[in-house]
Each structure stands twice: as structure tokens, then as C-alpha cells.
Motif scaffolding. Sequence first.
Motif, short mmCIF file in Angstrom:
data_model
loop_
_atom_site.label_atom_id
_atom_site.label_comp_id
_atom_site.label_asym_id
_atom_site.label_seq_id
_atom_site.Cartn_x
_atom_site.Cartn_y
_atom_site.Cartn_z
N ALA A 43 -4.78 -5.10 0.08
CA ALA A 43 -3.82 -4.58 -0.56
C ALA A 43 -2.46 -5.12 -0.97
CB ALA A 43 -3.50 -3.38 0.52
N GLY A 44 -2.48 -6.45 -0.57
CA GLY A 44 -1.33 -7.12 -0.90
C GLY A 44 -1.10 -8.40 -0.12
N ALA A 66 -2.56 -3.18 4.48
CA ALA A 66 -1.47 -1.80 4.35
C ALA A 66 -0.20 -2.60 4.56
CB ALA A 66 -1.89 -0.75 5.05
N SER A 67 0.94 -1.94 4.08
CA SER A 67 2.13 -2.29 4.75
C SER A 67 2.61 -1.62 5.87
CB SER A 67 3.26 -2.00 3.29
OG SER A 67 3.31 -0.53 3.27
N GLY A 68 3.60 -2.28 6.41
CA GLY A 68 4.05 -1.59 7.94
C GLY A 68 4.90 -0.57 7.40
N MET A 69 5.27 0.24 8.41
CA MET A 69 6.48 1.40 8.15
C MET A 69 7.75 0.82 7.80
SD MET A 69 5.21 4.08 10.92
CE MET A 69 6.83 4.43 11.25
N MET A 70 8.03 -0.28 8.07
CA MET A 70 9.43 -0.84 8.01
C MET A 70 9.60 -1.91 6.79
SD MET A 70 11.33 1.43 9.87
CE MET A 70 12.99 0.44 9.82
N ASP A 71 8.43 -2.05 6.16
CA ASP A 71 8.19 -3.08 5.14
C ASP A 71 9.05 -2.87 3.92
OD1 ASP A 71 6.75 -4.75 6.98
OD2 ASP A 71 4.91 -4.37 5.79
N LYS A 72 9.53 -3.69 3.30
CA LYS A 72 10.14 -3.67 1.91
C LYS A 72 8.72 -4.05 1.00
CE LYS A 72 13.46 -4.73 -1.48
NZ LYS A 72 14.57 -3.81 -1.54
N VAL A 73 8.52 -3.32 0.04
CA VAL A 73 7.01 -3.75 -0.85
C VAL A 73 7.79 -3.78 -2.31
CG1 VAL A 73 5.09 -2.62 -1.83
CG2 VAL A 73 5.65 -1.95 0.33
N VAL A 74 7.54 -4.92 -2.70
CA VAL A 74 7.78 -5.71 -4.04
C VAL A 74 6.74 -5.77 -4.78
CG1 VAL A 74 9.39 -7.37 -5.07
CG2 VAL A 74 9.85 -6.58 -2.76
N ARG A 75 6.96 -5.42 -6.20
CA ARG A 75 5.78 -5.51 -6.87
C ARG A 75 6.03 -6.44 -8.01
NH1 ARG A 75 1.89 -1.09 -7.07
NH2 ARG A 75 2.69 0.60 -5.43
N LYS A 80 1.17 -6.47 -4.81
CA LYS A 80 2.06 -6.11 -3.93
C LYS A 80 2.51 -7.03 -2.83
CE LYS A 80 0.41 -1.08 -3.95
NZ LYS A 80 -0.12 -0.07 -3.03
N VAL A 81 3.83 -7.23 -2.65
CA VAL A 81 4.21 -8.22 -1.67
C VAL A 81 5.15 -7.39 -0.54
CG1 VAL A 81 5.76 -10.29 -1.29
CG2 VAL A 81 4.30 -10.01 -3.35
N PHE A 82 4.56 -7.49 0.79
CA PHE A 82 5.12 -6.88 1.99
C PHE A 82 6.07 -7.82 2.71
CE2 PHE A 82 0.65 -5.38 1.90
CZ PHE A 82 0.80 -4.14 0.97
N ILE A 83 7.26 -7.31 2.79
CA ILE A 83 8.32 -8.37 3.77
C ILE A 83 8.92 -7.39 4.63
CG2 ILE A 83 10.51 -9.63 3.41
CD1 ILE A 83 9.65 -9.93 0.30
N ASP A 84 8.78 -7.73 5.91
CA ASP A 84 9.38 -6.89 6.71
C ASP A 84 11.06 -7.21 6.74
OD1 ASP A 84 10.43 -9.42 9.12
OD2 ASP A 84 8.44 -9.86 8.41
#
Length: 126
Positions: A43-44, A66-75, A80-84
Motif C-alpha cells: 500500500a505504501g 496499511a498505515s498505522g492508526m497514528m501515522d501521518k500519511v503523505v502522498r 503513499k508514505v507512512f510516517i509515525d
Amino acid sequence: MATAVVTPEVVNAPAAPSTPVVLTPSAIVKVKEIMATQDPIPAGLRIGVVGGGCSGFQYSMSFENASGMMDKVVRFDDLKVFIDATSAMYLNGCTVDYVETLEAAGFKFENPQVKSTCGCGSSFSV
């Protein structure tokens, strides 16, 4: 005859939300290229900072489904880039590039928060 478009200056406007990290076009292309070889296609991309190395911190990159619940998702385009949240603090203002030279190829992190790096360049301190 072409006419110039002048954009008015906006005073006292709220700052645009910034992203903790920026990927260069070459980094985006390379990540998408690698993702396309995965089965199933992730997914990313997760970018993070983890403890370790001789200077205290290391960058990490991995594919996620998938992203985590507290992740910031940057497109970036359709990537998609996931960052905690914790990593976002250390990555603020960081640019990730993909570089190919005669000696090596890989992702390069340019982080203005880094105070020092180890001799091999694989870890850093802030």
C-alpha cells in the motif's frame, strides 16, 4: 503578446501544513519501480527513524500493506508514505533522494536536524 500573471501576496495567512519529509522525483520513481516487483504490491512506503548505530539513530525504509492508526500519511503523486509521530519529529525538513553513481546507488537522506554522523554515514545524532 503574452501576459504575465501576478499572484497577490497574502499577509497574515496561516502557514500551509508542511510534510515531515520530501521525496525527490528520482526517489519516487525508484520506490514505485521497486514496489511494482513486490507480490502483493504494498500500500505504501514507511520511512522512519530507529535507535541504533554508533551515533544513536538510523533511517529505516520498508513497505507496508496499511498505515498505522497514528501515522501521518503523505502522498507523492500516487505513492503513499507512512510516517509515525516520533519519526516525524526527527524527519521534519528531511529530503530523500535516490542517487546512482559509479561507486554506489541508494537512497540519500538530507536532514537539516542532523548534528553529526558516524564515520560510515549509516547513523546520526540530533
